[in-house]
Scaffold this active site. Structure first.
Site, PDB file in Angstrom:
ATOM      1  CE1 TYR A 142    -104.460 109.847  70.414  1.00 33.48           C
ATOM      2  CE2 TYR A 142    -103.300 107.892  70.526  1.00 33.48           C
ATOM      3  CZ  TYR A 142    -103.524 108.999  69.979  1.00 33.48           C
ATOM      4  OH  TYR A 142    -102.469 109.513  68.962  1.00 33.48           O
ATOM      5  CD1 TRP A 159     -99.688 116.835  60.799  1.00 33.48           C
ATOM      6  CD2 TRP A 159     -98.319 118.432  60.253  1.00 33.48           C
ATOM      7  NE1 TRP A 159     -98.784 116.692  61.784  1.00 33.48           N
ATOM      8  CE2 TRP A 159     -97.832 117.621  61.365  1.00 33.48           C
ATOM      9  CE3 TRP A 159     -97.475 119.457  60.062  1.00 33.48           C
ATOM     10  CZ2 TRP A 159     -96.550 117.670  61.941  1.00 33.48           C
ATOM     11  CZ3 TRP A 159     -96.483 119.506  60.566  1.00 33.48           C
ATOM     12  CH2 TRP A 159     -95.674 118.938  61.771  1.00 33.48           C
ATOM     13  CG  ASP A 205     -99.649 106.106  65.266  1.00 28.42           C
ATOM     14  OD1 ASP A 205     -99.707 105.942  66.735  1.00 28.42           O
ATOM     15  OD2 ASP A 205     -99.879 107.365  65.141  1.00 28.42           O
ATOM     16  CG  HIS A 250     -93.066 117.959  70.917  1.00 23.65           C
ATOM     17  ND1 HIS A 250     -93.997 119.009  70.318  1.00 23.65           N
ATOM     18  CD2 HIS A 250     -94.085 116.665  70.491  1.00 23.65           C
ATOM     19  CE1 HIS A 250     -95.211 118.707  69.867  1.00 23.65           C
ATOM     20  NE2 HIS A 250     -95.355 117.277  70.107  1.00 23.65           N
ATOM     21  CG  ASP A 251     -95.726 113.801  72.116  1.00 18.63           C
ATOM     22  OD1 ASP A 251     -96.260 114.901  72.349  1.00 18.63           O
ATOM     23  OD2 ASP A 251     -96.103 113.203  70.997  1.00 18.63           O
ATOM     24  CD  GLN A 295     -76.809 111.875  35.587  1.00 15.88           C
ATOM     25  OE1 GLN A 295     -76.630 111.576  36.504  1.00 15.88           O
ATOM     26  NE2 GLN A 295     -77.225 111.155  34.718  1.00 15.88           N
TER      27      GLN A 295
END
Length: 324
Positions: A142, A159, A205, A250-251, A295
């Site tokens: 960033y 996504w 975040d 995975h970061d 149920q």
């Protein structure tokens, strides 16, 4: 004929990638889509501001890659998008990979130039590629507001294709309060609230990510999506029935992953009772399973039955429950 060398195949693959990168950046597929008819090389060169010679060569390569289809009309070659190009390479498509391709071209591809150094050093290559300190991973990712938006658009595009398959790999309807750790642009949160109308999702975040997400991605119309600002390695994790870690582990190094999962485990409420792998108990789970029979359409399951589901897309799903 001798088989092609691995080095030659690598060069061909890089050229194919660069052809896709350039075609998307110039807007070739967008121009054809917007025209709603096949276009000639001359029309496309004018539409995207390119030389006719360069455009003819690019269109020939895209045709060879089966991204464009051609036919002749009045002695002129006309180009139209293949179905794959229309779906994945035009900006207007709801499942467009345009932003993913742009990020690959402008960021990931540049880091790959230093693959040899990465293998030697065992470190990421942001410093060599962009001249930024890479000790703080997300400070490098960033490094500017523009780069942050690009990265979040990348996550959004991924996504848009895989998200619903991931959130529906397991029935998550029992979980009413969901916390998406590192939820970024909110794309996965949107899929959750769409698939499970009774749930709310909190995106946890960094403050600057939350600000950007609110500004560009999550609108007031998404009223079941909220935000919690913080660093999940340092700050308290919000209470929830379910925690999502999508493309997070995975970061990080193994040590960081253990630290984060430990924090999530401590915050997590005890889950539903699990059957032993052979189904012999515990009694509570067996009785609950009978209750599910009378149920619902479900049943109690063992940890192995819950653990892993293949979605058939790029990303699969793992569900873990904290023992009662």
């Amino acid at each position: 004929i001798a088989p092609e060398s691995a080095q030659h195949q690598k060069k061909v693959l890089l050229k194919e990638f660069q052809t896709v990168f350039t075609s998307c950046e110039l807007g070739v597929f967008d121009a054809i889509q917007e025209a709603q008819r096949p276009l000639s090389a001359e029309e496309l060169s004018v539409a995207v501001g390119a030389s006719l010679d360069g455009m003819e060569r690019l269109l020939a390569a895209c045709t060879g890659l089966q991204l464009l289809e051609t036919h002749q009309e009045n002695g002129q070659v006309l180009y139209r998008n293949s179905e794959e190009a229309s779906v994945y390479l035009t900006r207007s498509s709801p499942v467009s990979l345009y932003h993913s391709i742009q990020y690959s071209s402008k960021t990931i591809y540049l880091c790959w130039h230093y693959l040899t150094d990465a293998i030697r050093d065992g470190k990421n290559q942001y410093e060599k590629a962009f001249g930024v300190n890479s000790k703080d991973l997300f400070q490098a990712l960033y490094r500017s507001d523009e780069e942050m938006v690009k990265f979040m658009r990348l996550m959004n595009s991924i996504w848009n294709i895989c998200g619903r398959d991931v959130v529906t790999a397991f029935d998550l309807s029992p979980f009413k309060v969901i916390c998406d750790l590192g939820g970024c642009s909110g794309a996965l949160a949107k899929h959750c609230t769409s698939a499970y109308p009774q749930c709310t999702v909190t995106i946890f975040d960094l403050p600057k990510v939350v600000h950007t997400s609110r500004e560009h991605f999550v609108t007031q119309a998404h009223n079941r999506i909220g935000f919690h600002e913080g660093d999940f390695f340092k700050d308290p994790i919000p209470e929830a029935d379910l925690y999502i870690l999508a493309r997070i582990l995975h970061d990080w190094t193994d040590q960081c992953c253990v630290e984060l999962l430990t924090r999530v485990y401590k915050a997590c409420k005890p889950g539903q009772c699990l059957l032993y792998e052979d189904g012999s108990g515990p009694l509570t789970a067996q009785l609950y399973s009978l209750n599910m029979l009378v149920q619902t359409e479900g049943r109690e399951r063992s940890a192995a039955q819950y653990s892993h589901r293949f979605t058939g897309k790029t990303y699969d799903a793992v569900l873990g429950c904290k023992d009662t």
